[in-house]
Design an enzyme around this catalytic site. Sequence first.
Site, PDB file in Angstrom:
ATOM      1  N   GLY A   1      80.807 -59.968 -10.325  1.00 50.39           N
ATOM      2  CA  GLY A   1      80.176 -60.342 -11.752  1.00 50.39           C
ATOM      3  C   GLY A   1      81.031 -61.593 -12.076  1.00 50.39           C
ATOM      4  O   GLY A   1      81.156 -61.966 -13.226  1.00 50.39           O
TER       5      GLY A   1
ATOM      6  N   TYR B   1      73.812 -49.182 -23.446  1.00 52.25           N
ATOM      7  CA  TYR B   1      74.989 -49.795 -22.994  1.00 52.25           C
ATOM      8  C   TYR B   1      76.461 -49.194 -23.324  1.00 52.25           C
ATOM      9  O   TYR B   1      77.207 -49.103 -22.566  1.00 52.25           O
ATOM     10  CB  TYR B   1      75.189 -51.198 -23.673  1.00 52.25           C
ATOM     11  CG  TYR B   1      76.425 -51.939 -23.439  1.00 52.25           C
ATOM     12  CD1 TYR B   1      77.331 -52.448 -24.636  1.00 52.25           C
ATOM     13  CD2 TYR B   1      76.742 -52.665 -22.158  1.00 52.25           C
ATOM     14  CE1 TYR B   1      78.295 -53.092 -24.369  1.00 52.25           C
ATOM     15  CE2 TYR B   1      77.670 -53.453 -22.081  1.00 52.25           C
ATOM     16  CZ  TYR B   1      78.654 -53.839 -23.111  1.00 52.25           C
ATOM     17  OH  TYR B   1      79.947 -54.263 -23.021  1.00 52.25           O
TER      18      TYR B   1
ATOM     19  N   ASP C   1      78.911 -62.408  -6.633  1.00 55.93           N
ATOM     20  CA  ASP C   1      77.850 -62.121  -7.621  1.00 55.93           C
ATOM     21  C   ASP C   1      76.542 -62.095  -6.946  1.00 55.93           C
ATOM     22  O   ASP C   1      76.528 -62.402  -5.623  1.00 55.93           O
ATOM     23  CB  ASP C   1      78.066 -63.267  -8.793  1.00 55.93           C
ATOM     24  CG  ASP C   1      77.460 -62.797 -10.074  1.00 55.93           C
ATOM     25  OD1 ASP C   1      77.975 -62.955 -11.367  1.00 55.93           O
ATOM     26  OD2 ASP C   1      76.429 -62.011 -10.196  1.00 55.93           O
TER      27      ASP C   1
ATOM     28  N   LYS D   1      78.848 -47.061 -20.840  1.00 59.96           N
ATOM     29  CA  LYS D   1      80.519 -47.483 -21.178  1.00 59.96           C
ATOM     30  C   LYS D   1      81.167 -46.144 -21.217  1.00 59.96           C
ATOM     31  O   LYS D   1      82.362 -46.100 -20.857  1.00 59.96           O
ATOM     32  CB  LYS D   1      81.007 -48.461 -22.198  1.00 59.96           C
ATOM     33  CG  LYS D   1      80.433 -49.726 -21.759  1.00 59.96           C
ATOM     34  CD  LYS D   1      80.906 -50.441 -20.591  1.00 59.96           C
ATOM     35  CE  LYS D   1      80.613 -51.875 -20.417  1.00 59.96           C
ATOM     36  NZ  LYS D   1      81.162 -52.312 -19.077  1.00 59.96           N
TER      37      LYS D   1
ATOM     38  N   GLY E   1      79.779 -64.341 -14.611  1.00 57.28           N
ATOM     39  CA  GLY E   1      79.497 -63.851 -16.110  1.00 57.28           C
ATOM     40  C   GLY E   1      80.460 -64.478 -17.132  1.00 57.28           C
ATOM     41  O   GLY E   1      81.433 -65.250 -16.503  1.00 57.28           O
ATOM     42  N   GLN E   2      80.535 -64.145 -18.603  1.00 60.12           N
ATOM     43  CA  GLN E   2      81.288 -64.737 -19.345  1.00 60.12           C
ATOM     44  C   GLN E   2      82.632 -64.490 -19.252  1.00 60.12           C
ATOM     45  O   GLN E   2      83.495 -65.465 -19.183  1.00 60.12           O
ATOM     46  CB  GLN E   2      80.673 -64.041 -20.807  1.00 60.12           C
ATOM     47  CG  GLN E   2      81.731 -64.887 -21.970  1.00 60.12           C
ATOM     48  CD  GLN E   2      81.561 -64.185 -23.229  1.00 60.12           C
ATOM     49  OE1 GLN E   2      80.905 -62.844 -23.328  1.00 60.12           O
ATOM     50  NE2 GLN E   2      81.967 -64.947 -24.424  1.00 60.12           N
TER      51      GLN E   2
HETATM   52  C1  VAH Z   1      77.815 -57.089 -26.502  1.00 61.41           C
HETATM   53  N1  VAH Z   1      79.340 -58.709 -25.919  1.00 61.41           N
HETATM   54  O1  VAH Z   1      77.578 -57.691 -27.346  1.00 61.41           O
HETATM   55  C2  VAH Z   1      79.041 -57.367 -26.014  1.00 61.41           C
HETATM   56  C3  VAH Z   1      80.187 -56.378 -26.013  1.00 61.41           C
HETATM   57  C4  VAH Z   1      81.309 -55.484 -28.152  1.00 61.41           C
HETATM   58  C5  VAH Z   1      80.273 -56.403 -27.691  1.00 61.41           C
HETATM   59  O2  VAH Z   1      80.221 -55.265 -25.536  1.00 61.41           O
HETATM   60  O3  VAH Z   1      77.121 -56.240 -26.016  1.00 61.41           O
END
Ligand code: VAH
Length: 308
Positions: A6, A139, A32, A143, A9-10
Site C-alpha cells: 500500500g 471501515y 502496491d 478495523k 497511499g497517504q
Molecule cells: C478516514 N482518514 O477518514 C481515515 C481515518 C480517523 C480517520 O481513519 O477514514
Amino acid sequence: KILVIGACGQIGTELVSALKAKHGDEAVLAADVRLLDDVPFALRPYVRLNVLDRTELRGLALKEKIGTVYHLVAMLSATGEKQPLAAWDLNMQGLLNVLEIAKSDRIRVFWPSSIAVFGPASPVSFCPQHAVTEPATVYGISKVAGELWCKYYHDQYGVDVRSIRYPGLISYTAQPGGGTTDYAVDIFHQALKHKRYQCYLKSDTTLPMMYMPDAIRATLELMDAPADRLTVRTGYNLHALSFTPDELAREIQSHIPEFKITYQPDYRQQIADSWPSSVNDRDARLDWGWQRQFDLHAMVADMLSHLK
Ligand code: VAH
C-alpha cells in the site's frame, strides 16, 4: 528487508521515505497494485502486488527475504460506505494474508488501525484505550475485527504484530483517498489555489487529527519499542490534535487573510458524528514514550510552507 504494502497511499508514501532514511534505500521494497510505470521514482525499488493473492504474497516475501511488513492497504471510511462488502473483503482478507505469512515465516508486522473503531456508544472526549467499540462504518468494523485478529495472532502464534489507531492524518505529499477527514488536507490546496473552500462537514465538528511527521515518528517508535514494554496488542490510541473545520480555517486565515470557508455537510457528517472528538493515549505514553510534537499552529505553518 522491509516490505511496505500500500506504498502509494497517504501513509505509505511517507513511510517508505522514512524507512529508507533509517535503513537505507535498498532495505525497503515498496508494493502496491499500481503498474510500475505509474509509480514515482521515490517509491522504487517497487513491485506490483495484489495482497489478496496469498500465494503471490508469500512467494515475494520468501524471495525477497522480508523480515518486516508494513501493511497499509485499506478502503477508508467514506469509500467503504459506498461499497461495504468490497471494503470488508479488501481490508480483512489483505490483513489475514499478511498475518498468515507472518506466522509461517516469522515476519514482524505493522498494521494501521483507526479512531474509527469507536462509535456512538464510545465516550466522546478522551475516549479511553479500552472503551466500547461499536463502530457505525464498515471501515470501523473492519478495523475492530482487524485489531482482534492481530491480538489473536500475537497471543496464539507469537506473531509480533503492532498497531496504532491513527486519527485523521494531514500531509502535503500524497493526498488521502476516500476518508472522512480528507477535508483537513484538501482545504490547504483549495486555500492556496482559490482562497476558498467548501467543507463537507459542519463548522463545529471536532475530530482527532495528527500531522503526518508525528504519525510516521510514532510508527517507527512503536516498531522499535522492546516487545516486553507493549501492553496493547489491538491498536494503541494516539492523541495529537483535536480541532473543528472552523478552527482550522481561522488558523489558515492567519496566513491567508482573504481565505473564505463555506459549509455544505454531506453523508460524511454522519460518519464524523459517530467518532470521538479526542482519545486518551496514556498507554502509548507509558509503554513507549509517545509524545506529539506538532500543534495546530505548527502544522498549518509547515503545511503551507511546503505547498506554496
Ligand atoms: C478516514 N482518514 O477518514 C481515515 C481515518 C480517523 C480517520 O481513519 O477514514
